[in-house]
Design a protein around this motif. Structure first.
Motif, PDB file in Angstrom:
ATOM      1  N   LEU A   3       0.835  -1.213   0.000  1.00  7.89           N
ATOM      2  CA  LEU A   3       0.000   0.000   0.000  1.00  7.89           C
ATOM      3  C   LEU A   3       0.860   1.250   0.000  1.00  7.89           C
ATOM      4  CD1 LEU A   3      -2.785  -1.021   2.533  1.00  7.89           C
ATOM      5  CD2 LEU A   3      -3.024  -0.723   0.062  1.00  7.89           C
ATOM      6  N   ARG A   4       1.901   1.226   0.811  1.00  8.22           N
ATOM      7  CA  ARG A   4       2.792   2.397   0.873  1.00  8.22           C
ATOM      8  C   ARG A   4       3.496   2.613  -0.463  1.00  8.22           C
ATOM      9  NH1 ARG A   4       3.873   0.058   6.259  1.00  8.22           N
ATOM     10  NH2 ARG A   4       2.793   1.380   7.753  1.00  8.22           N
ATOM     11  N   VAL A   8      -0.239   5.034  -0.641  1.00  8.33           N
ATOM     12  CA  VAL A   8      -1.241   5.129   0.418  1.00  8.33           C
ATOM     13  C   VAL A   8      -0.523   5.374   1.741  1.00  8.33           C
ATOM     14  CG1 VAL A   8      -3.072   3.894   1.648  1.00  8.33           C
ATOM     15  CG2 VAL A   8      -2.783   3.555  -0.817  1.00  8.33           C
TER      16      VAL A   8
END
Length: 75
Positions: A3-4, A8
């Motif tokens: 996600l990072r 995000v």
């Protein structure tokens, strides 16, 4: 981490909650609990271990990847 990588923002508390969700999904689909990381640090270490032990992709892996990438287009 995925996600990072996508941009995000995930703070420490959210990261912990994602790991709990990941463990729950593993439980629901029948993954042996000892195989599912309990923290982001464990997940990162497991990712490094998997990367270190994977061989180069073979023709079957390439065919599977190509089919998965084409699949949404066939809908």
């Amino acid at each position: 981490d995925g996600l990072r990588t996508l941009g995000v923002r995930v703070d420490e508390d959210e990261g912990h909650r994602y790991m709990q969700l990941f463990r729950y999904v593993g439980h629901v689909i029948g993954v042996e609990p000892g195989l599912v990381p309990t923290s982001e640090a464990e997940a990162t270490e497991l990712g490094y271990l998997i990367d270190a032990t994977q061989g180069r992709p073979d023709d079957d892996a390439r065919a599977l990847t190509a089919a998965l990438l084409r699949s949404p287009l066939a809908q």
